[in-house]
Structure formats: structure tokens, C-alpha cells
Design a protein around this motif. Sequence first.
Motif, PDB file in Angstrom:
ATOM      1  N   LEU A  78       5.510  -5.161  -9.078  1.00 49.10           N
ATOM      2  CA  LEU A  78       5.084  -3.769  -8.962  1.00 49.10           C
ATOM      3  C   LEU A  78       3.560  -3.698  -8.907  1.00 49.10           C
ATOM      4  N   GLN A  79       3.052  -2.937  -7.937  1.00 49.01           N
ATOM      5  CA  GLN A  79       1.622  -2.901  -7.640  1.00 49.01           C
ATOM      6  C   GLN A  79       1.073  -1.486  -7.742  1.00 49.01           C
ATOM      7  N   ILE A  80      -0.028  -1.299  -8.480  1.00 47.56           N
ATOM      8  CA  ILE A  80      -0.780  -0.052  -8.425  1.00 47.56           C
ATOM      9  C   ILE A  80      -1.607  -0.053  -7.145  1.00 47.56           C
ATOM     10  N   THR A 103      -7.235  13.764   5.791  1.00 44.80           N
ATOM     11  CA  THR A 103      -7.005  12.416   5.286  1.00 44.80           C
ATOM     12  C   THR A 103      -6.627  12.498   3.814  1.00 44.80           C
ATOM     13  N   VAL A 104      -5.594  11.755   3.432  1.00 46.11           N
ATOM     14  CA  VAL A 104      -5.093  11.780   2.059  1.00 46.11           C
ATOM     15  C   VAL A 104      -5.232  10.394   1.435  1.00 46.11           C
ATOM     16  N   ILE A 105      -5.782  10.360   0.235  1.00 49.53           N
ATOM     17  CA  ILE A 105      -5.790   9.146  -0.578  1.00 49.53           C
ATOM     18  C   ILE A 105      -4.776   9.380  -1.695  1.00 49.53           C
ATOM     19  N   LEU A 106      -3.608   8.786  -1.551  1.00 47.39           N
ATOM     20  CA  LEU A 106      -2.510   9.043  -2.478  1.00 47.39           C
ATOM     21  C   LEU A 106      -2.399   7.916  -3.483  1.00 47.39           C
ATOM     22  N   GLY A 107      -2.707   8.223  -4.744  1.00 48.27           N
ATOM     23  CA  GLY A 107      -2.458   7.261  -5.807  1.00 48.27           C
ATOM     24  C   GLY A 107      -0.963   7.072  -5.974  1.00 48.27           C
ATOM     25  N   THR A 108      -0.501   5.828  -5.849  1.00 53.59           N
ATOM     26  CA  THR A 108       0.932   5.575  -5.871  1.00 53.59           C
ATOM     27  C   THR A 108       1.178   4.150  -6.367  1.00 53.59           C
ATOM     28  N   GLU A 109       2.412   3.715  -6.309  1.00 55.12           N
ATOM     29  CA  GLU A 109       2.761   2.339  -6.603  1.00 55.12           C
ATOM     30  C   GLU A 109       3.631   1.830  -5.470  1.00 55.12           C
ATOM     31  N   ARG A 110       3.719   0.530  -5.334  1.00 56.21           N
ATOM     32  CA  ARG A 110       4.642  -0.037  -4.358  1.00 56.21           C
ATOM     33  C   ARG A 110       5.163  -1.368  -4.880  1.00 56.21           C
ATOM     34  N   VAL A 111       6.364  -1.696  -4.435  1.00 55.51           N
ATOM     35  CA  VAL A 111       7.017  -2.932  -4.841  1.00 55.51           C
ATOM     36  C   VAL A 111       6.680  -3.992  -3.802  1.00 55.51           C
ATOM     37  N   GLN A 126      -8.772  24.788   2.500  1.00 52.15           N
ATOM     38  CA  GLN A 126     -10.154  24.911   2.024  1.00 52.15           C
ATOM     39  C   GLN A 126     -11.150  24.096   2.863  1.00 52.15           C
ATOM     40  N   GLY A 127     -10.672  23.476   3.926  1.00 54.31           N
ATOM     41  CA  GLY A 127     -11.564  22.801   4.854  1.00 54.31           C
ATOM     42  C   GLY A 127     -12.006  21.416   4.441  1.00 54.31           C
ATOM     43  N   ALA A 128     -11.275  20.770   3.544  1.00 55.28           N
ATOM     44  CA  ALA A 128     -11.653  19.428   3.121  1.00 55.28           C
ATOM     45  C   ALA A 128     -11.312  18.406   4.198  1.00 55.28           C
ATOM     46  N   LEU A 129     -12.162  17.411   4.334  1.00 53.78           N
ATOM     47  CA  LEU A 129     -11.916  16.301   5.246  1.00 53.78           C
ATOM     48  C   LEU A 129     -10.985  15.274   4.615  1.00 53.78           C
ATOM     49  N   VAL A 130     -11.130  15.102   3.297  1.00 48.36           N
ATOM     50  CA  VAL A 130     -10.357  14.118   2.543  1.00 48.36           C
ATOM     51  C   VAL A 130      -9.926  14.750   1.233  1.00 48.36           C
ATOM     52  N   VAL A 131      -8.698  14.449   0.798  1.00 49.91           N
ATOM     53  CA  VAL A 131      -8.256  14.833  -0.538  1.00 49.91           C
ATOM     54  C   VAL A 131      -7.762  13.569  -1.246  1.00 49.91           C
ATOM     55  N   CYS A 132      -8.169  13.402  -2.503  1.00 50.27           N
ATOM     56  CA  CYS A 132      -7.816  12.208  -3.272  1.00 50.27           C
ATOM     57  C   CYS A 132      -7.031  12.600  -4.518  1.00 50.27           C
ATOM     58  N   PHE A 133      -5.991  11.835  -4.807  1.00 45.75           N
ATOM     59  CA  PHE A 133      -5.122  12.067  -5.964  1.00 45.75           C
ATOM     60  C   PHE A 133      -5.371  11.034  -7.053  1.00 45.75           C
ATOM     61  N   PRO A 134      -4.957  11.350  -8.297  1.00 46.45           N
ATOM     62  CA  PRO A 134      -5.123  10.401  -9.395  1.00 46.45           C
ATOM     63  C   PRO A 134      -4.296   9.126  -9.213  1.00 46.45           C
ATOM     64  N   GLU A 135      -4.558   8.174 -10.057  1.00 46.25           N
ATOM     65  CA  GLU A 135      -3.870   6.891 -10.048  1.00 46.25           C
ATOM     66  C   GLU A 135      -2.361   7.071 -10.255  1.00 46.25           C
ATOM     67  N   CYS A 136      -1.585   6.408  -9.390  1.00 46.19           N
ATOM     68  CA  CYS A 136      -0.118   6.409  -9.499  1.00 46.19           C
ATOM     69  C   CYS A 136       0.449   7.820  -9.631  1.00 46.19           C
ATOM     70  N   PHE A 137      -0.163   8.793  -8.961  1.00 46.00           N
ATOM     71  CA  PHE A 137       0.340  10.165  -9.064  1.00 46.00           C
ATOM     72  C   PHE A 137       1.784  10.243  -8.600  1.00 46.00           C
ATOM     73  N   VAL A 138       2.118   9.512  -7.562  1.00 46.91           N
ATOM     74  CA  VAL A 138       3.504   9.373  -7.109  1.00 46.91           C
ATOM     75  C   VAL A 138       3.936   7.941  -7.399  1.00 46.91           C
ATOM     76  N   PRO A 139       4.969   7.729  -8.182  1.00 44.93           N
ATOM     77  CA  PRO A 139       5.916   8.689  -8.759  1.00 44.93           C
ATOM     78  C   PRO A 139       5.508   9.201 -10.135  1.00 44.93           C
ATOM     79  N   GLY A 140       4.309   8.841 -10.574  1.00 43.99           N
ATOM     80  CA  GLY A 140       3.838   9.141 -11.924  1.00 43.99           C
ATOM     81  C   GLY A 140       3.447   7.853 -12.618  1.00 43.99           C
ATOM     82  N   TYR A 141       2.316   7.879 -13.310  1.00 49.14           N
ATOM     83  CA  TYR A 141       1.837   6.685 -13.999  1.00 49.14           C
ATOM     84  C   TYR A 141       2.805   6.288 -15.110  1.00 49.14           C
ATOM     85  N   ARG A 142       3.018   4.987 -15.248  1.00 50.47           N
ATOM     86  CA  ARG A 142       3.935   4.454 -16.278  1.00 50.47           C
ATOM     87  C   ARG A 142       3.142   4.234 -17.564  1.00 50.47           C
TER      88      ARG A 142
END
Length: 265
Positions: free
Chosen positions: A94-96, A81-89, A34-50
Motif C-alpha cells: 500500500l502506497q501513499i 488540474t487536480v492534485i488528489l491525495g490518495t493511496e494505491r495498491v 472560483q477560477g483556480a488553475l489547480v486544486v490540491c487535496f490533503p494526504e490520502c483524502f481518498v479513501p481517507g487517511y488510515r
Amino acid sequence: MTTVRIALASVRVPATPEESVRLATSAVAEAGRQGALVVCFPECFVPGYRWPGTTAPPPDPAFLERAWADVAVAAKAAGITVILGTERVTDRGLQITACVISPDGTVAGWQDKGQLDPSEESIYPAFATERRVFTAGPLTFGIVICHEGWRYPETVRWAARRGAQVVFHPHAHIAEPGSYRPVTFADPANTFHEKAILCRAAENTCYFASVNGASDGSGITSAVARPDGTLQCYQPYGKEGLLVADLDLSVATGLLASRCRTSPM
């Protein structure tokens, strides 16, 4: 006038970590088409919000590394460009966070969440102490995650004062039992959250792009507010898909943010 296209991934709340990756890579590809420059995902989308009160798999750093790599491949294939809502250890726990992936598939950096909702403190013990802005072509953007954007306006102002024309706002909300189900954005009967979207844009003269996953009955949807505080577009409640918006960067001046006479953070 410089116009850029952004996409907010209002896709369904994933049922499993594996599904979160499949949904993410599919949405990245569609945003690219669709020609987007940036796509943004919800909070903690990967692996899923706890979600508080639910049982989720324990943090899995190996899974997260594979997931980020898969999304990076999709970003490179789509040239986006991707803004991926995720978590990391981290060494703090554990960090949002939000992982920013460049169109060449490399990680441009991270924006960790610095202000936690009280309900999150026992689940996500780590929090950020630093903020940054990112670039994608002519666009400079910041990221504030959920609670930060709703209740701490200075987080948005920090990015706008440093040239951000848009501040992305990944968040995660689902319907609570017996809660009101809105049908119109920012209706007086809705929660304060959608009014905050308009305020964050107006008080900083920047775009504010807030993204939530699609789920039945959720009281907050994805939306883009213009720098004058008016609504540009919103995703129909509960409808899965990409919310695409073309932003005129010439109107995102950051004027009101720049006029703040006290330190914003």
C-alpha cells in the motif's frame, strides 16, 4: 507579471471512503467556479487517511479506480488540474501518493511518498524512489507529502531546482487528546510545523502551499507561504472550505534553491 490562482481543499476529514469522493468532486467543482488553475487535496483524502490506532476498511483497488474516475470527470467538467491525495495498491504494498489529473480528465502522473513517518511504516509499507515535476498552463509545480516537507527540505529543493514555482504539500493531521489548540498561524506556542511552511518557501525562493483537512482542534492548518518566507494566507483553524490564493510567478525564481552547491537528493 504572470498570476495564477490555486486552491487548497481544506474540507472536512471524510467519515467514509464514499464521503471522501463526494467531498472531493464537490470541492473540484467549487474550485473551478472560483477560477483556480489547480486544486490540491490533503494526504490520502481518498479513501481517507488510515490513522494509527484506528480500524479502516482494507485497501480496495476497485473502489480507488472508481474514485479516481469520478474525480477525473469532475476535473474535466471544471477545466482544472487536480492534485488528489490518495493511496494505491502496488506490487510493493500500500502506497501513499498524489494523483495529478489534467483538465481534460486524464491522469498526468503520480507522486508517491518517499519519506514515511515512523508511525506509518506498518500501515503503508511502500515508498517512492523517484520524484517529478508537473505543469498546468504557465505553472510548474512539485509535490511533497506530509513528513517529506516537514523534515526533509531537500525534497522541496529538488522540485525548485527543476523549475517548480510552487510546491504543494498535502498532509493529514487531527487533534490529539489534550493537545494545544492554536488560533493564530505560527504562534510561538504552536508546533514547529507551521514555521517549516515558511522555511520551505524562503530557503528555495518558491511558493509553498500546504493543505490539511478541516477538523476540530487540529494544530496545523492550510497555508500558502510566499517565496520570501512570509505568510500569504491561511485557513482559519477548523473552518471547512477552499483556501484560494493568487500567485505572482515572477517572484518564484528558485534563486536560493539553485545556489545549493551540493546534490539536494
